[in-house]
Design a protein around this motif. Structure first.
Motif, mmCIF file in Angstrom:
data_model
loop_
_atom_site.group_PDB
_atom_site.id
_atom_site.type_symbol
_atom_site.label_atom_id
_atom_site.label_comp_id
_atom_site.label_asym_id
_atom_site.label_seq_id
_atom_site.Cartn_x
_atom_site.Cartn_y
_atom_site.Cartn_z
ATOM 1 N N ASP A 159 1.357 6.857 -6.889
ATOM 2 C CA ASP A 159 0.220 7.650 -7.316
ATOM 3 C C ASP A 159 0.012 8.777 -6.308
ATOM 4 O OD1 ASP A 159 -2.021 8.697 -8.358
ATOM 5 O OD2 ASP A 159 -3.332 6.979 -7.963
ATOM 6 N N ARG A 168 -6.921 8.231 -17.414
ATOM 7 C CA ARG A 168 -5.603 8.855 -17.603
ATOM 8 C C ARG A 168 -5.176 8.780 -19.065
ATOM 9 N NH1 ARG A 168 -2.350 9.379 -12.886
ATOM 10 N NH2 ARG A 168 -3.353 8.561 -11.011
ATOM 11 N N THR A 170 2.194 1.819 -3.477
ATOM 12 C CA THR A 170 1.144 2.331 -4.354
ATOM 13 C C THR A 170 0.895 3.810 -4.112
ATOM 14 O OG1 THR A 170 0.105 0.158 -4.379
ATOM 15 C CG2 THR A 170 -1.245 2.030 -5.071
ATOM 16 N N ALA A 171 0.892 4.207 -2.818
ATOM 17 C CA ALA A 171 0.681 5.619 -2.500
ATOM 18 C C ALA A 171 1.815 6.481 -3.023
ATOM 19 C CB ALA A 171 0.538 5.795 -0.987
ATOM 20 N N SER A 180 -1.775 11.428 -6.515
ATOM 21 C CA SER A 180 -3.029 12.166 -6.599
ATOM 22 C C SER A 180 -3.888 11.878 -5.373
ATOM 23 C CB SER A 180 -3.787 11.761 -7.868
ATOM 24 O OG SER A 180 -4.033 10.371 -7.884
ATOM 25 N N SER A 217 0.826 -1.203 0.000
ATOM 26 C CA SER A 217 0.000 0.000 0.000
ATOM 27 C C SER A 217 0.859 1.251 0.000
ATOM 28 C CB SER A 217 -0.921 0.000 1.219
ATOM 29 O OG SER A 217 -1.772 -1.131 1.183
ATOM 30 N N PRO A 240 -7.926 8.734 -6.509
ATOM 31 C CA PRO A 240 -7.461 7.748 -7.495
ATOM 32 C C PRO A 240 -8.201 7.906 -8.818
ATOM 33 C CG PRO A 240 -7.895 6.713 -5.370
ATOM 34 C CD PRO A 240 -8.428 8.106 -5.278
ATOM 35 N N ILE A 241 -7.444 7.886 -9.904
ATOM 36 C CA ILE A 241 -8.012 8.045 -11.242
ATOM 37 C C ILE A 241 -7.788 6.757 -12.015
ATOM 38 C CG2 ILE A 241 -7.929 9.372 -13.381
ATOM 39 C CD1 ILE A 241 -6.843 11.714 -11.773
ATOM 40 N N PRO A 242 -8.826 6.165 -12.583
ATOM 41 C CA PRO A 242 -8.648 4.933 -13.359
ATOM 42 C C PRO A 242 -7.672 5.132 -14.514
ATOM 43 C CG PRO A 242 -10.968 5.328 -12.900
ATOM 44 C CD PRO A 242 -10.230 6.568 -12.473
ATOM 45 N N GLN A 243 -6.945 4.083 -14.821
ATOM 46 C CA GLN A 243 -5.931 4.177 -15.856
ATOM 47 C C GLN A 243 -6.528 4.529 -17.213
ATOM 48 O OE1 GLN A 243 -2.537 3.841 -15.311
ATOM 49 N NE2 GLN A 243 -2.429 4.611 -17.408
#
Length: 212
Positions: free
Chosen positions: A64, A75, A60-61, A66, A57, A69-72
């Protein structure tokens, strides 16, 4: 009848015979020496998955930054839109200079104080048209983005900065915005909907599709 002193002595004898540590009893029976586990020993195996999850985790943070979270897929769609809009604008300005001709463009560059105006005119046309097409396709994006950023930085310095901010007055806002956008694409990348992604897949294998 036993006196209280005798009963106390028997209780003390019974306790001394049964309160020896298990390791002593095991060692007396011929077993290996007993070494009790020290306090604060290493965590049990059951704690390992939690630690691994927390570590994953954290990675991952870090990857990313942001807040939301924005779906790939979103993006990639936004990067594609940015590339196409920026590329179309660059190609349009390059074609405008081509239609004017190298001599007329070089004469205008010379009046603005651009060094080597004829060479600068040819380079600017090539970068705006070629770089714009490459950005639209998402091909060699870092190179195209950096070259476009450099050309637009020259436009800001020599053609627009002295006119103030607003493009309506010939200011630098449009050229600077396009240049910064080109540099952002060069750094961030073109996204997965691009020829760069396709070439990367062929060179390194399909496992690269899992990368962001």
């Amino acid at each position: 009848m036993k006196t209280p002193e005798e009963r106390a002595a028997e209780a003390l004898a019974a306790r001394s015979g049964h309160d020896e540590p298990r390791g002593v009893e095991w060692q007396r029976a011929g077993g290996a020496p007993f070494r009790p586990a020290a306090s604060g020993s290493t965590p049990s195996a059951s704690a390992t998955p939690s630690a691994a999850t927390a570590s994953s985790s954290a990675r991952t943070a870090d990857a990313d930054p942001s807040l939301v979270p924005i779906p790939q897929l979103i993006r990639d769609a936004v990067l594609l839109l940015a590339r196409v809009v920026l590329g179309v604008v660059l190609v349009a300005h390059g074609m405008q200079k081509v239609l004017q001709g190298v001599s007329a463009t070089a004469q205008g560059f010379g009046g603005m104080g651009v060094p080597l105006p004829e060479a600068a005119a040819v380079i600017t046309m090539a970068v705006e048209i070629g770089g714009g097409v490459l950005l639209i396709l998402g091909l060699l994006t870092p190179i195209a983005g950096v070259l476009a950023g450099l050309v637009l930085a020259g436009a800001v310095v020599f053609a627009h900065f002295s006119n103030g901010l607003f493009a309506a007055d010939g200011g630098w806002e449009l050229a600077a915005g396009l240049g910064v956008g080109a540099l952002v694409l060069a750094v961030v990348g073109p996204g997965r909907i691009s020829l760069d992604r396709l070439l990367l897949r062929r060179l390194r294998g399909p496992e690269t599709l899992a990368a962001p």
